[in-house]
Design an enzyme around this catalytic site. Structure first.
Site, mmCIF file in Angstrom:
data_model
loop_
_atom_site.group_PDB
_atom_site.id
_atom_site.type_symbol
_atom_site.label_atom_id
_atom_site.label_comp_id
_atom_site.label_asym_id
_atom_site.label_seq_id
_atom_site.Cartn_x
_atom_site.Cartn_y
_atom_site.Cartn_z
ATOM 1 N N ASP A 39 0.838 -1.192 0.000
ATOM 2 C CA ASP A 39 0.000 0.000 0.000
ATOM 3 C C ASP A 39 0.877 1.248 0.000
ATOM 4 O OD1 ASP A 39 -2.261 -1.570 0.101
ATOM 5 O OD2 ASP A 39 -2.448 -1.464 2.285
ATOM 6 N N TYR A 67 6.187 -8.873 8.541
ATOM 7 C CA TYR A 67 5.892 -7.460 8.753
ATOM 8 C C TYR A 67 6.156 -7.056 10.196
ATOM 9 C CZ TYR A 67 3.077 -8.025 4.484
ATOM 10 O OH TYR A 67 2.648 -8.304 3.212
ATOM 11 N N ASP A 81 -6.841 1.251 7.829
ATOM 12 C CA ASP A 81 -5.620 1.880 8.329
ATOM 13 C C ASP A 81 -5.929 3.309 8.768
ATOM 14 O OD1 ASP A 81 -5.746 3.439 5.999
ATOM 15 O OD2 ASP A 81 -4.339 2.161 4.929
ATOM 16 N N ARG A 174 -4.167 -5.286 7.410
ATOM 17 C CA ARG A 174 -5.253 -4.389 7.829
ATOM 18 C C ARG A 174 -6.433 -5.192 8.377
ATOM 19 N NH1 ARG A 174 -6.877 -1.421 2.857
ATOM 20 N NH2 ARG A 174 -5.666 -2.999 1.723
#
Length: 293
Positions: A39, A67, A81, A174
């Site tokens: 993103d 991540y 987000d 997310r």
């Protein structure tokens, strides 16, 4: 013509497409592709392929990812987000104990069902989900099965939590943040996101676009780096040329756990083969003659 992979350190505020556009300018070539879209607000590892290495981009999708993420409690958004429109905001919720957070983590380890966010690139009825969402159309995202291999709580500060997460392809961070909040009974959204690994591409080995522009081809890694997560197979000498010409090799009794193999001949990467155990046959799927010259 330059060929291979770049381990790009994507900065926040830049789309994956923007990164590709920059790489095209740096190397003066149109044959560039990326694997594992990030993103625009996220940062971290973005593998980018040049030249004939673009033929291996599709195989990175099966590689695991890792991540570091920030989860914010007390607010939920339409995008999942902190850049989205606020759907719910609570300031009077009790801060969950560390024990409650650790208990919730157990529900998100292993194979789980996850509903991707509406604002995603998944196609529904021939269109991207985010396009439908921007048009205010009702979108029902189908559940999908994903695997979270490892989840660790790094830091907790009131309503902010820092996690390290290792997951399978198709996992949406997310959605993880949204669902984790629901497990605690508190609205939640994702803060910052840093991707630390895609398959064999690691954050500590990544280059910024500025470094890539400065050092050029010195920042390229071999095309086969993209498929190091696949089992290796060394082709017998007498079958190298037949493989390179698209011919299958029978009478192969292999113990490979996976069907796809990265095939080598005389120590050089030849391409991707598919092993069919029922027929004891190794069939070429993608051949790189230029790699064997």
């Amino acid at each position: 013509m330059a060929a291979g992979f770049l381990n790009v350190l994507k900065p926040p505020g830049m789309s994956s497409h923007d990164v590709v556009a920059n790489v095209r300018k740096i190397f003066h070539t149109k044959r560039v592709g990326h694997a594992g879209t990030l993103d625009p607000g996220a940062a971290g590892v973005l593998p980018v392929a040049l030249g004939h290495a673009t033929r291996l981009v599709e195989y990175i999708s099966s590689a695991g990812k890792a991540y570091r993420l920030e989860l914010l409690l007390g607010v939920s958004t339409d995008t999942g987000d902190d850049g989205g429109a606020i759907l719910e905001c609570r300031r009077d919720f009790p801060i969950p104990s560390r024990e409650a957070v650790l208990a919730a983590m157990q529900k998100f380890t292993g194979t789980i069902l996850q509903r991707p966010p509406v604002y995603s690139a998944i196609k529904l009825h021939g269109r991207r989900a985010y396009e439908l969402a921007r048009e205010k159309q009702a979108v029902e995202m189908p559940l999908r099965q994903v695997t979270i291999h490892d989840l660790r709580l790094i830091e907790a500060h009131k309503s902010q939590f820092l996690f390290d997460l290792e997951c399978s392809k198709g996992t949406y961070v997310r959605s993880f943040c949204r669902d984790f909040g629901e497990a605690l009974g508190i609205p939640a959204t994702m803060g910052f996101l840093l991707r630390t690994r895609v398959g064999s591409f690691f954050l500590h080995e990544a280059f910024s676009l500025e470094e890539i522009a400065r050092f050029g081809e010195e920042t390229l890694v071999p095309a086969e780096t993209a498929v190091l997560h696949l089992p290796r197979f060394e082709m017998p000498e007498h079958r190298i040329q037949p493989f390179l010409h698209g011919l299958s090799t029978g009478g192969m009794e292999l113990t490979a756990e996976e069907e796809l193999l990265r095939v080598y001949g005389r120590g050089r990467f030849l391409g991707i083969g598919r092993y069919e155990a029922a027929m004891q046959e190794l069939r070429p799927v993608k051949v790189f003659r230029e790699m064997s010259d």
